[in-house]
Design a protein around this motif. Structure first.
Motif, mmCIF file in Angstrom:
data_model
loop_
_atom_site.group_PDB
_atom_site.id
_atom_site.type_symbol
_atom_site.label_atom_id
_atom_site.label_comp_id
_atom_site.label_asym_id
_atom_site.label_seq_id
_atom_site.Cartn_x
_atom_site.Cartn_y
_atom_site.Cartn_z
ATOM 1 N N ASN A 160 0.828 -1.210 0.000
ATOM 2 C CA ASN A 160 0.000 0.000 0.000
ATOM 3 C C ASN A 160 0.861 1.258 0.000
ATOM 4 O OD1 ASN A 160 -2.603 -1.452 2.028
ATOM 5 N ND2 ASN A 160 -2.737 -0.922 -0.117
ATOM 6 N N SER A 177 -8.175 -1.966 -1.663
ATOM 7 C CA SER A 177 -7.220 -2.963 -2.156
ATOM 8 C C SER A 177 -7.836 -4.351 -2.119
ATOM 9 C CB SER A 177 -5.943 -2.949 -1.317
ATOM 10 O OG SER A 177 -5.273 -1.701 -1.430
ATOM 11 N N TRP A 211 -7.671 -5.671 3.747
ATOM 12 C CA TRP A 211 -7.947 -5.697 2.308
ATOM 13 C C TRP A 211 -9.210 -6.515 2.030
ATOM 14 C CZ3 TRP A 211 -3.400 -6.105 -1.602
ATOM 15 C CH2 TRP A 211 -2.393 -5.196 -1.270
#
Length: 242
Positions: free
Chosen positions: A179, A189, A208
């Motif tokens: 990230n 994500s 995520w």
């Protein structure tokens, strides 16, 4: 790197048995060393092989780091012995070393799933960040990535190998590192992978969106709950690019 737009997703893929058929080199190794025939439970053995690989790596810690080559080799040999023992097949250490050697050689005679390349290009064309996150020693995993031609599809700046970063999946610090380097946010994500322990649990711990690529139709190992399940690249595309 420029700023990432608020609607931009960071979509990252595992490599082994997610971008290509990881069963094939193991099957060939078992045929060559053990004389396994067509009735051999290749896929079931493969699942246990991966299970012990993830388990032993997690117990050891740092097995993919530089300078840990002997520890890594010992782990690789032990996983073969344990996986086969689950099916009542006892092999010697020497036989397990031969299986590992043949398996290792076969890992560089691989091609990606055609649908994988297509989906990654579609993700990129839609303006999202597409990348790879994989466990393993840096030189070994990069050799596979190049054998697959994925370094021509994904920018090297979006490819992360645990042995080079210093953290192995499922450590959330690996995902946090990605990230930070790609200027993406955990909330936007996505991680796609076949390994329950490394990919599902790791992505969830990092905050995520977890997509379990369960194309071998195996059972979950814990009570963690991935956000999505997919058994094909068509299903992955419908999740990622609705």
């Amino acid at each position: 790197m420029g700023e990432i737009g608020k609607d931009t997703k960071g979509i990252f893929f595992d490599v082994d048995d997610t971008l290509y058929d990881h069963l094939q080199p193991l099957s060939q190794a078992l045929k060559k060393v053990l004389g396994a025939d067509e009735d051999f439970p290749y896929e079931a053995v493969y699942h246990r092989f991966r299970y012990y690989s993830d388990l032993l790596s997690a117990r050891h810690g740092g097995v993919n780091a530089g300078g840990a080559e002997q520890d890594l080799q010992d782990m690789r040999v032990k996983r073969a012995m344990l996986a086969l023992a689950d099916f009542g097949i006892e092999v010697t250490k020497a036989e397990a070393e031969r299986i590992q050697g043949e398996y290792l050689q076969g890992q560089f005679q691989i091609t990606p799933f055609p649908e994988a390349v297509r989906l990654i290009r579609e993700i990129q064309a839609a303006g999202h960040v597409a990348g790879l996150i994989t466990n393993g020693p840096a030189e070994h995993q990069w050799a596979k990535i190049k054998a697959l031609g994925m370094d021509q599809v994904v920018p090297p700046s979006h490819i992360y190998v645990s042995g080079a970063v210093g953290y192995d999946k499922p450590d959330p610090r690996l995902f946090a590192h990605v990230n930070e380097r790609t200027k993406t946010e955990p909330s936007s994500s996505f991680y796609i992978g076949d390994s329950w322990r490394n990919d599902v649990v790791g992505a969830l711990a990092a905050g995520w969106t977890s997509i379990w690529f369960n194309h071998r139709q195996v059972e979950p190992e814990t009570d963690h709950r991935p956000h999505y399940f997919a058994a094909s690249y068509r299903e992955l595309a419908s999740i990622l690019l609705p």
